[in-house]
Design a protein around this motif. Structure first.
Motif, mmCIF file in Angstrom:
data_model
loop_
_atom_site.group_PDB
_atom_site.id
_atom_site.type_symbol
_atom_site.label_atom_id
_atom_site.label_comp_id
_atom_site.label_asym_id
_atom_site.label_seq_id
_atom_site.Cartn_x
_atom_site.Cartn_y
_atom_site.Cartn_z
ATOM 1 N N VAL A 1 11.822 10.265 -3.328
ATOM 2 C CA VAL A 1 11.982 8.861 -2.920
ATOM 3 C C VAL A 1 10.656 8.315 -2.390
ATOM 4 C CG1 VAL A 1 13.122 7.336 -1.247
ATOM 5 C CG2 VAL A 1 14.468 9.023 -2.513
ATOM 6 N N GLN A 2 10.006 9.076 -1.513
ATOM 7 C CA GLN A 2 8.728 8.605 -0.950
ATOM 8 C C GLN A 2 7.656 8.513 -2.023
ATOM 9 O OE1 GLN A 2 7.461 10.886 2.433
ATOM 10 N NE2 GLN A 2 8.853 9.815 3.811
ATOM 11 N N GLY A 3 7.597 9.527 -2.894
ATOM 12 C CA GLY A 3 6.584 9.540 -3.956
ATOM 13 C C GLY A 3 6.756 8.368 -4.904
ATOM 14 N N MET A 4 7.994 8.068 -5.288
ATOM 15 C CA MET A 4 8.230 6.965 -6.223
ATOM 16 C C MET A 4 7.968 5.615 -5.559
ATOM 17 S SD MET A 4 8.736 7.996 -9.230
ATOM 18 C CE MET A 4 9.529 6.716 -10.222
ATOM 19 N N GLY B 1 3.461 15.591 -7.318
ATOM 20 C CA GLY B 1 4.188 14.458 -6.765
ATOM 21 C C GLY B 1 5.649 14.431 -7.147
ATOM 22 N N PRO B 2 6.231 13.197 -7.251
ATOM 23 C CA PRO B 2 7.691 13.088 -7.377
ATOM 24 C C PRO B 2 8.283 13.772 -8.599
ATOM 25 C CG PRO B 2 6.623 10.928 -7.619
ATOM 26 C CD PRO B 2 5.577 11.882 -7.146
ATOM 27 N N SER B 3 7.563 13.758 -9.747
ATOM 28 C CA SER B 3 8.185 14.353 -10.938
ATOM 29 C C SER B 3 8.273 15.872 -10.810
ATOM 30 C CB SER B 3 7.432 13.970 -12.212
ATOM 31 O OG SER B 3 6.052 14.156 -12.049
ATOM 32 N N ALA B 4 7.333 16.493 -10.090
ATOM 33 C CA ALA B 4 7.406 17.944 -9.902
ATOM 34 C C ALA B 4 8.668 18.274 -9.114
ATOM 35 C CB ALA B 4 6.179 18.433 -9.161
ATOM 36 N N TYR B 5 8.908 17.518 -8.033
ATOM 37 C CA TYR B 5 10.109 17.760 -7.236
ATOM 38 C C TYR B 5 11.374 17.364 -8.001
ATOM 39 C CZ TYR B 5 7.339 18.911 -3.152
ATOM 40 O OH TYR B 5 6.492 19.544 -2.283
ATOM 41 N N ALA B 6 11.279 16.280 -8.776
ATOM 42 C CA ALA B 6 12.459 15.820 -9.519
ATOM 43 C C ALA B 6 12.882 16.863 -10.547
ATOM 44 C CB ALA B 6 12.154 14.489 -10.207
ATOM 45 N N ALA B 7 11.898 17.441 -11.233
ATOM 46 C CA ALA B 7 12.216 18.421 -12.272
ATOM 47 C C ALA B 7 12.869 19.659 -11.659
ATOM 48 C CB ALA B 7 10.936 18.796 -13.016
ATOM 49 N N ILE B 8 12.334 20.087 -10.523
ATOM 50 C CA ILE B 8 12.916 21.252 -9.861
ATOM 51 C C ILE B 8 14.311 20.909 -9.326
ATOM 52 C CG2 ILE B 8 12.690 22.703 -7.794
ATOM 53 C CD1 ILE B 8 10.931 23.640 -10.143
ATOM 54 N N LEU B 9 14.468 19.656 -8.859
ATOM 55 C CA LEU B 9 15.790 19.229 -8.378
ATOM 56 C C LEU B 9 16.847 19.325 -9.476
ATOM 57 C CD1 LEU B 9 15.416 16.019 -6.176
ATOM 58 C CD2 LEU B 9 16.773 18.030 -5.625
ATOM 59 N N VAL B 10 16.444 19.013 -10.711
ATOM 60 C CA VAL B 10 17.414 19.110 -11.818
ATOM 61 C C VAL B 10 17.915 20.549 -11.914
ATOM 62 C CG1 VAL B 10 17.729 18.931 -14.316
ATOM 63 C CG2 VAL B 10 16.560 17.115 -13.081
ATOM 64 N N GLY C 1 14.584 5.548 -9.928
ATOM 65 C CA GLY C 1 13.750 4.910 -10.950
ATOM 66 C C GLY C 1 13.136 5.899 -11.928
ATOM 67 N N LEU C 2 13.754 7.085 -12.062
ATOM 68 C CA LEU C 2 13.163 8.111 -12.936
ATOM 69 C C LEU C 2 13.864 8.247 -14.290
ATOM 70 C CD1 LEU C 2 12.303 10.754 -10.229
ATOM 71 C CD2 LEU C 2 10.693 9.886 -11.919
ATOM 72 N N VAL C 3 14.880 7.394 -14.525
ATOM 73 C CA VAL C 3 15.596 7.499 -15.805
ATOM 74 C C VAL C 3 15.505 6.143 -16.510
ATOM 75 C CG1 VAL C 3 17.815 8.022 -16.905
ATOM 76 C CG2 VAL C 3 17.203 9.141 -14.749
ATOM 77 N N GLY C 4 15.152 6.172 -17.794
ATOM 78 C CA GLY C 4 15.109 4.907 -18.538
ATOM 79 C C GLY C 4 13.912 4.852 -19.455
ATOM 80 N N GLY C 5 13.883 3.787 -20.279
ATOM 81 C CA GLY C 5 12.765 3.580 -21.196
ATOM 82 C C GLY C 5 12.772 4.559 -22.353
ATOM 83 N N HIS D 1 5.730 9.856 -14.306
ATOM 84 C CA HIS D 1 6.752 10.663 -13.627
ATOM 85 C C HIS D 1 8.082 10.652 -14.391
ATOM 86 C CE1 HIS D 1 4.182 11.694 -10.375
ATOM 87 N NE2 HIS D 1 4.013 10.444 -9.980
ATOM 88 N N ARG D 2 8.416 9.480 -14.955
ATOM 89 C CA ARG D 2 9.642 9.406 -15.774
ATOM 90 C C ARG D 2 9.560 10.353 -16.966
ATOM 91 N NH1 ARG D 2 11.338 3.200 -17.011
ATOM 92 N NH2 ARG D 2 12.207 2.730 -14.979
ATOM 93 N N ALA D 3 8.422 10.318 -17.654
ATOM 94 C CA ALA D 3 8.267 11.137 -18.860
ATOM 95 C C ALA D 3 8.305 12.618 -18.509
ATOM 96 C CB ALA D 3 6.954 10.780 -19.560
ATOM 97 N N LEU D 4 7.561 12.997 -17.484
ATOM 98 C CA LEU D 4 7.497 14.423 -17.129
ATOM 99 C C LEU D 4 8.871 14.933 -16.662
ATOM 100 C CD1 LEU D 4 5.292 16.671 -17.039
ATOM 101 C CD2 LEU D 4 5.324 16.376 -14.570
ATOM 102 N N THR D 5 9.567 14.119 -15.879
ATOM 103 C CA THR D 5 10.901 14.536 -15.399
ATOM 104 C C THR D 5 11.841 14.757 -16.577
ATOM 105 O OG1 THR D 5 10.543 13.198 -13.425
ATOM 106 C CG2 THR D 5 12.790 13.920 -13.826
ATOM 107 N N ALA D 6 11.803 13.834 -17.551
ATOM 108 C CA ALA D 6 12.703 13.956 -18.710
ATOM 109 C C ALA D 6 12.364 15.204 -19.525
ATOM 110 C CB ALA D 6 12.600 12.704 -19.584
#
Ligand SMILES: [Fe+2]
Ligand SMILES: [Fe+2]
Length: 303
Positions: free
Chosen positions: A211-214, A157-166, A285-289, A225-230
């Motif tokens: 965006v859709q996944g989140m 889902g979104p964190s897999a794509y987010a991590a690759i996007l980084v 919404g993937l950064v924070g906490g 997803h936040r934790a995995l992306t970070a």
């Protein structure tokens, strides 16, 4: 998710995929044909801008000869490019798993296959560039290679794509600057230009998936997803410069890696490379906490 929302989401995906497929057919390069790998290396030209080299501005840098500085830039760009290969191969694995799961008559799947084809050519191009300049394809340290085996399993889902996007967007920010730098080797500029042009599609595709996944994720999934992306982003940034590059130019790798880590110029560079993707991840919404210290350690959020 209501039935109507689901139908609208699939229609959206199909529209984006159809547009990206058309662009993939219109604009693509084959590095085996479009790059003259036998072109001579231009004496005195750099491989990486001096102000982006990890030791720029340090005491160690002041003691290095001009040739040593050019050579370090060459090894750093080989380290970054070979990490690019590593993350592209990870992305290909994740995309192939999605291809299995979805309808092979859809534009969505056709686009994923087109993106895998793009990444195959990019990884070949980066590998050939390292070989052409006589630099090793350093890649990440072995323990990161082991850890990364879990990503296609846990990265859904979104964190897999987010991590690759980084990985994609950090490289993209660097390459946009480098492709326009007349002080760099023409071959390096061409590699950067090709990658920038083709990555724009990947970024559009992955951003939509994030965006859709989140938007569909519940509170527990959002934390996950936040934790995995970070965590993955931290490893992406940590791996960019393999300490073996310092040994290649006659420096003590431990002392040089320490100097780079403390170097405010290099921290500013990491922040610059990550600026655009961080703005997007924040809005998604993937950064924070509790993950903020990791983002700071990665150099993507200022201390
Ligand atoms: Fe790529
Ligand atoms: Fe890509």
């Amino acid at each position: 998710m209501s039935r109507a929302t689901q139908v609208a989401k699939v229609a959206d995906r199909e529209r984006t995929a159809a547009r990206l497929l058309k662009s993939s057919a219109d604009k693509f390069y084959d590095p085996l044909i479009d790059i003259d790998w036998d072109a001579p290396v231009v004496a005195g030209k750099h491989y990486h801008p001096e102000h982006r080299v990890s030791l720029y501005g340090t005491d160690l840098w002041d003691r290095m000869t001009p040739e040593q500085r050019i050579e370090l830039g060459k090894h750093e760009i080989a380290s970054i490019a070979s990490n690019g290969i590593f993350f592209e191969v990870l992305l290909m694995q994740m995309l192939l798993k999605q291809v299995y799961k979805h309808d092979p008559t859809s534009d969505h799947v056709h686009y994923m296959l087109a993106e895998i084809a793009d990444e195959c050519r990019h990884s070949t191009m980066f590998g050939k560039a390292c070989k052409r300049f006589g630099a090793p394809a350093y890649g990440p340290p072995w323990w990161v290679r082991q850890l990364a085996k879990a990503l296609p399993v846990f990265g859904q889902g979104p964190s897999a794509y987010a991590a690759i996007l980084v990985a994609e967007e950090v490289l993209d920010r660097m390459q946009r600057e480098n492709m326009n730098d007349e002080g760099l080797q023409p071959l390096i500029r061409m590699v950067n230009r090709i990658h920038v042009l083709e990555e724009a599609r990947h970024v559009t595709f992955a951003r939509q998936e994030v965006v859709q996944g989140m938007a569909n994720a519940g509170p527990v999934a959002r934390h996950y997803h936040r934790a995995l992306t970070a965590v993955v982003s931290y490893f992406v940034m940590l791996c960019l410069i393999n300490p073996r590059v310092y040994a290649a130019v006659g420096l003590d790798p431990k002392a040089a890696a320490r100097a780079a880590k403390r170097n405010p110029h290099f921290r500013a560079t990491l922040h610059y490379w990550g600026e655009r993707i961080m703005k997007f991840l924040d809005e998604a919404g993937l950064v924070g906490g509790p993950t903020m210290p990791l983002w700071r350690k990665a150099g993507l959020v200022k201390k």
